[in-house]
Design an enzyme around this catalytic site. Structure first.
Site, PDB file in Angstrom:
ATOM      1  N   GLU A 195      29.897   9.446  26.779  1.00 52.50           N
ATOM      2  CA  GLU A 195      29.723   8.932  27.981  1.00 52.50           C
ATOM      3  C   GLU A 195      30.696   9.345  29.287  1.00 52.50           C
ATOM      4  O   GLU A 195      30.443   8.960  30.529  1.00 52.50           O
ATOM      5  CB  GLU A 195      29.863   7.373  27.930  1.00 52.50           C
ATOM      6  CG  GLU A 195      31.139   6.703  27.766  1.00 52.50           C
ATOM      7  CD  GLU A 195      31.647   6.829  26.208  1.00 52.50           C
ATOM      8  OE1 GLU A 195      31.180   7.546  25.533  1.00 52.50           O
ATOM      9  OE2 GLU A 195      32.673   6.066  26.052  1.00 52.50           O
ATOM     10  N   CYS A 250      32.371   6.469  18.958  1.00 53.91           N
ATOM     11  CA  CYS A 250      33.658   6.070  18.219  1.00 53.91           C
ATOM     12  C   CYS A 250      33.801   4.858  17.214  1.00 53.91           C
ATOM     13  O   CYS A 250      33.755   5.144  16.176  1.00 53.91           O
ATOM     14  CB  CYS A 250      34.571   5.782  19.599  1.00 53.91           C
ATOM     15  SG  CYS A 250      36.105   6.317  19.090  1.00 53.91           S
ATOM     16  N   HIS A 288      33.532  10.415  23.098  1.00 53.66           N
ATOM     17  CA  HIS A 288      32.999   9.691  23.903  1.00 53.66           C
ATOM     18  C   HIS A 288      32.045  10.542  24.882  1.00 53.66           C
ATOM     19  O   HIS A 288      32.627  10.898  25.973  1.00 53.66           O
ATOM     20  CB  HIS A 288      34.125   8.875  24.757  1.00 53.66           C
ATOM     21  CG  HIS A 288      35.025   7.955  23.855  1.00 53.66           C
ATOM     22  ND1 HIS A 288      34.432   6.697  24.016  1.00 53.66           N
ATOM     23  CD2 HIS A 288      36.092   8.004  23.250  1.00 53.66           C
ATOM     24  CE1 HIS A 288      35.314   6.010  23.060  1.00 53.66           C
ATOM     25  NE2 HIS A 288      36.191   6.825  22.598  1.00 53.66           N
TER      26      HIS A 288
HETATM   27  N1  GLN Z   1      39.872   1.925  16.985  1.00 52.54           N
HETATM   28  C1  GLN Z   1      39.263   3.361  16.639  1.00 52.54           C
HETATM   29  C2  GLN Z   1      40.283   4.451  16.454  1.00 52.54           C
HETATM   30  O1  GLN Z   1      41.420   4.197  17.092  1.00 52.54           O
HETATM   31  C3  GLN Z   1      38.147   3.574  17.721  1.00 52.54           C
HETATM   32  C4  GLN Z   1      38.708   4.018  18.942  1.00 52.54           C
HETATM   33  C5  GLN Z   1      37.521   4.135  20.055  1.00 52.54           C
HETATM   34  O2  GLN Z   1      36.656   3.690  19.609  1.00 52.54           O
HETATM   35  N2  GLN Z   1      37.799   4.664  21.198  1.00 52.54           N
HETATM   36  O3  GLN Z   1      40.062   5.417  15.888  1.00 52.54           O
END
Ligand code: GLN
Length: 540
Positions: free
Chosen positions: A509, A381, A507
């Protein structure tokens, strides 16, 4: 008709109720029963999505996009029970629904009160999971008995057994049996007081699970049983596990908890077979090698902020019979002390998700080192977004590349908002949340790791790779190995001439289990092992 297990806690918080619920769920599934798990959190936030990781730890995201408590991560890692937004309710969520009904006029002029309206809403939340295809619903009540904010939940589960029949409900209370060094003995009084509080509310627990650091003295269960009005065999010791949380179910089996539950709820269950779990524990206990992986984040000093990442690395370690040693590094420490020194000796670098500016320059530096020194890199992310910025800055030599989350007016917005996100002003539940499909490029590392052309992963972000820069990146060796099926959103990037440099916008994970590690984590830990072997052989 589904049976119900209610799990409450007393004496202190952080006793591991979530892990205990997950372990009970796992044991019942291994006895052929269909379980569902659910958690009630008495705080007023509607969900943990808007809470700081310092306060709450990780926000665990479900397929349907619900932002939930991290205990639901344990539920998913230990069981196959499907989870949805009906599996996590807070006081805020319960009240939001009641207030919406009140505003619509659904209460037809009646006074809306904690009893019966709030308690009914809570009981309905339990019943939502008790569908005909379910044998047992396990409901965890967050917090500790005696907390003011928890009272409506305790009252609701007390009433619940009157509604469905006492024989269809089992109350399990988790307590602490502390060992007092000065006195040289274990103490049962806190447990007695805690059960006393529960009984004042009208709940007589059926089973007590006693968390202990040391083995309880032989006569302790009998004493606790007498004072707390439970059977001696229903006083279950749950000793701290030094090795791994995945051993918790084994100690519950040793104390015959599964048999007790099956008997008390008159469940039709198969004999227990946990051979898959014990062989997983065997692999976990007997690693053939060790790798050190740096996790470079923002909330590194908070143990629970990257819970699922750490667990997924462990799962990948189990799959590779490798012990994964995690070096937790704060992005800001890299800024202060330099990436090279902080990352000295690591076999892999992972940059997890995150929000905001703090620590980002350090993360970008860590990624530069991974890219330049051919150290395996896994970005998740924000980790992907930082990798894009690093590549733009140091390989493409773009002018001032950044994400507009950090600098709205940067010259090269390589990561930015999608048009439809600009109008959003509410913070809660407004990100791109939940499961989305991703199409993978044949022959890419991601494709090979997954062994599939289309995969589904969970998301929690607002910002996206800016496609205006795509062809420039491709010309310099970045591979866009995963996109949304329409090709518009970048989901995965790789560097072609690097041994293992992969980052994803999702994600992964949230989809790893100890018995089936996520393919990307598995591939990453494997690559770290190869990197280490080459290092030792001097091939670097
Ligand atoms: N802050 C970034 C976004 O909103 C990444 C979010 C995250 O890593 N979950 O796109």
């Amino acid at each position: 008709m589904a049976k119900h297990i209610f799990v409450t806690g007393g004496v202190v918080s952080s006793l591991g109720k979530g892990l205990t619920c997950a372990s009970i769920g796992m044991l019942l599934e291994h006895r052929g029963l269909r379980v569902r798990l659910q958690k009630f959190d008495p705080y007023i936030n509607v969900d943990p999505g808007t809470m700081s990781p310092y306060q709450h730890g990780e926000v665990y995201v479900l397929d349907d996009g619900a932002e939930t408590d991290l205990d639901l991560g344990h539920y998913e890692r230990f069981t196959n029970a499907p989870l949805s937004r009906d599996c996590n309710f807070t006081t805020g969520k319960i009240y939001l629904s009641i207030i919406e009904k009140e505003r619509r006029g659904d209460y037809l002029g009646r006074t809306v009160q904690v009893i019966p309206h709030v308690t009914d809403e809570i009981k309905n939340a339990v019943l939502k999971l008790a569908t005909p295809d379910v044998d047992v619903v396990i409901t965890e009540i967050g917090g500790t008995v005696g907390d003011i904010e928890g009272l409506p939940f305790f009252e609701a589960i007390r009433q619940f057994s009157l509604d469905v029949g006492r024989n269809n409900c089992l109350y399990i209370h988790l307590t602490l049996v502390p060992y007092l060094k000065a006195a040289g003995e274990a103490k049962s009084k806190p447990t007695q007081h805690s059960v006393g509080l529960l009984r004042q509310i009208g709940i007589q627990p059926d089973v007590l699970i006693c968390r202990t650091e040391r083995e309880m003295p032989k006569d302790m269960p009998e004493k606790i049983a007498l004072f707390c009005n439970v059977e001696t065999r229903a006083v279950i010791e749950e000793r701290d596990k030094e090795f791994s949380i995945y051993e918790v179910p084994l100690s519950l089996v040793e104390n015959k908890l599964d048999e007790l539950i099956v008997e008390k709820l008159s469940l039709k269950a198969k004999p227990l077979d946990i051979s898959d779990w014990t062989s997983m524990i065997q692999r976990l206990r007997n690693p053939k090698r060790e790798v050190t992986i740096a996790v470079v984040g923002k909330y590194i000093r908070h143990n629970d902020a990257y819970k699922s990442i750490y667990e997924s690395l462990d799962h990948a370690g189990i799959a590779n019979t490798t012990k994964v040693i995690i070096r937790k590094i704060e992005g800001e420490d890299i800024e202060l002390h330099g990436a090279e020194s902080q990352l000295e000796g690591v076999d892999g670098i992972l940059v997890p998700g995150g929000f905001g500016y703090r620590g980002v320059p350090g993360k970008i530096e860590a990624i530069r080192v991974a890219r330049e020194k051919n150290i395996p890199f896994f970005g998740i992310c924000l980790g992907l977004q930082c990798a894009v910025i690093e590549f733009g800055r140091n390989v493409l030599k773009l002018e001032d590349p950044n994400t507009t989350e950090i600098d709205k007016n940067c010259k090269s917005p390589v990561v930015c908002l999608l048009d439809d996100q600009y109008s959003i002003t509410d913070m809660g539940g407004t990100m791109r949340l939940g499961t989305y499909p991703c199409k993978l490029k044949e022959g890419s590392k991601a494709y090979n790791a997954y062994g599939a052309a289309v995969v589904h992963e969970r998301h929690r972000h607002r910002y996206e790779f800016n496609n205006k820069f795509k062809s420039q990146y491709e010309k310099h060796g970045m591979v866009f190995s995963g996109t949304s099926p329409d090709g518009n959103l970048v989901e995965a990037i790789e560097i072609a001439d690097h041994p293992w440099f992969l980052a994803v916008q999702s994600h992964p994970e949230f989809k790893s289990k100890p018995t089936s590690a996520h393919p990307l984590f598995q591939g990453f830990v494997k690559a770290c092992g190869v990197y280490q072997e080459n290092k030792v052989a001097g091939k670097k």
